[in-house]
Design an enzyme around this catalytic site. Structure first.
Site, PDB file in Angstrom:
ATOM      1  N   ASP A  38     -43.515  36.001 -43.013  1.00  0.00           N
ATOM      2  CA  ASP A  38     -42.680  35.284 -43.664  1.00  0.00           C
ATOM      3  C   ASP A  38     -42.035  33.992 -42.997  1.00  0.00           C
ATOM      4  OD1 ASP A  38     -41.012  33.205 -45.232  1.00  0.00           O
ATOM      5  OD2 ASP A  38     -39.983  35.313 -46.201  1.00  0.00           O
ATOM      6  N   HIS A  74     -35.870  29.642 -42.293  1.00  0.00           N
ATOM      7  CA  HIS A  74     -34.858  30.643 -41.567  1.00  0.00           C
ATOM      8  C   HIS A  74     -35.381  30.708 -40.412  1.00  0.00           C
ATOM      9  CE1 HIS A  74     -34.891  32.641 -45.682  1.00  0.00           C
ATOM     10  NE2 HIS A  74     -36.397  32.658 -45.426  1.00  0.00           N
ATOM     11  N   ILE A 125     -30.495  30.077 -42.354  1.00  0.00           N
ATOM     12  CA  ILE A 125     -30.270  31.288 -43.110  1.00  0.00           C
ATOM     13  C   ILE A 125     -30.875  32.488 -43.476  1.00  0.00           C
ATOM     14  CG2 ILE A 125     -29.306  29.748 -45.464  1.00  0.00           C
ATOM     15  CD1 ILE A 125     -31.082  30.949 -46.744  1.00  0.00           C
ATOM     16  N   GLY A 154     -33.408  36.983 -47.998  1.00  0.00           N
ATOM     17  CA  GLY A 154     -32.983  37.913 -47.965  1.00  0.00           C
ATOM     18  C   GLY A 154     -33.947  39.051 -48.458  1.00  0.00           C
TER      19      GLY A 154
END
Length: 297
Positions: free
Chosen positions: A187, A192, A207, A210
């Protein structure tokens, strides 16, 4: 309308061959924070090739998560990726995942729901190797600004927490560089990693993925309530309820429940269920994962 629900659901599934080996599995586990303490026998099951087992959430990154990518490019789907949010994730295991293997991953849009101000795509990926089915994975993708055509709103299940103290509560720190390591599993979203991109998205810093929180939580449940045995996991689902930042701490509360899908794809025996909620310690237990359930044998 950029989303043609009928066309998307009716489209032919897309198939691709995927492969992985022990290095992919080890990298994924390290991205979840495995390996601390480095010589702990329980952690070596995640990091040492001679003892390696595979956490079932690895299914979300096997083949670099091509199932979700394929679903977002399906016929009838023409959306701005900046409007996309990962709303939920579920996996069903048909048998334990091998440390290395090759499989055919077939992806399709299983459903499109109209939430009014957003659309929800259910992107389903099914993987099978020469011995048969391995896993089924559903990603629930919110697309902001694409609802309102009068379609089916879809399910909106919310789980009430048990009215008693958790059977176990653990805290798992997120290392400052953890998102940088986790993204090597496929990803590459700059949200991120790149502070400037994160600011454009409305965050003061990058962040955590998830799906990293998702994997960390399953590892905590396996290690704490399933005797460290990854093969007992039969299904795992969550709703992404909020963000978490590298450097913060996950507080993971777990309740043992009766029932579940412990026999699905396994030996057909009775199973159990673990209900989980995950919050961010440093932000007054702000929600991170909700409606989270592990079905097990």
């Amino acid at each position: 309308m950029p989303i043609d629900a009928a066309k998307a659901v009716a489209a032919e599934p897309r198939s691709a061959e995927i492969g992985w080996d022990h290095k992919d599995v080890q990298l994924y586990h390290l991205g979840l924070g495995a390996g601390v303490p480095a010589t702990d026998p329980d952690e070596l099951r995640y990091t040492l090739e001679s003892r390696l087992h595979v956490l079932p959430s690895f299914a979300t990154v096997a083949g670099a998560g091509m199932g979700v990518v394929g679903g977002l490019s399906a016929p009838g789907i023409d959306i701005d990726l900046a409007a996309v949010l990962h709303g939920g994730q579920s996996i069903t295991l048909h048998r334990p995942l091998p440390v290395s293997g090759r499989a055919v991953s077939t992806s399709r849009v299983a459903a499109v729901y109209d939430k009014g101000k957003a659309a929800v795509l259910v992107l389903r990926s099914e993987a099978a190797d020469a011995e048969g089915p391995l896993w089924t994975s559903d990603a629930q993708i919110f697309v902001r600004g694409e609802g309102g055509w009068g379609g089916d709103r879809g399910p909106s299940e919310r789980l009430e927490l048990p009215a008693r103290a958790p059977d176990a509560t653990v805290e798992r720190p997120i290392r400052e560089e953890q998102a940088l390591l986790y993204r090597l599993s496929g990803d590459w979203n700059p949200l991120h990693a790149d502070p400037e991109f994160a600011k454009l998205a409305g965050f003061d810093r990058p962040i955590l993925h998830g799906l990293c929180s998702y994997g960390m939580t399953l590892k905590a449940a396996v290690d704490t309530l399933l005797d460290g045995d990854v093969t007992r996991v039969r299904a795992y689902r969550t709703r992404f309820a909020g963000i978490v930042f590298p450097g913060e701490t996950l507080r993971i509360r777990m309740w043992r429940l009766e029932g579940g899908e412990g026999g699905a794809g396994g030996d057909g025996g009775a199973g159990g269920r673990i209900q989980i909620t995950v919050t961010a310690v440093e932000r007054d237990d702000a929600p991170v994962l909700a409606d989270t359930v592990v079905d097990h044998s």
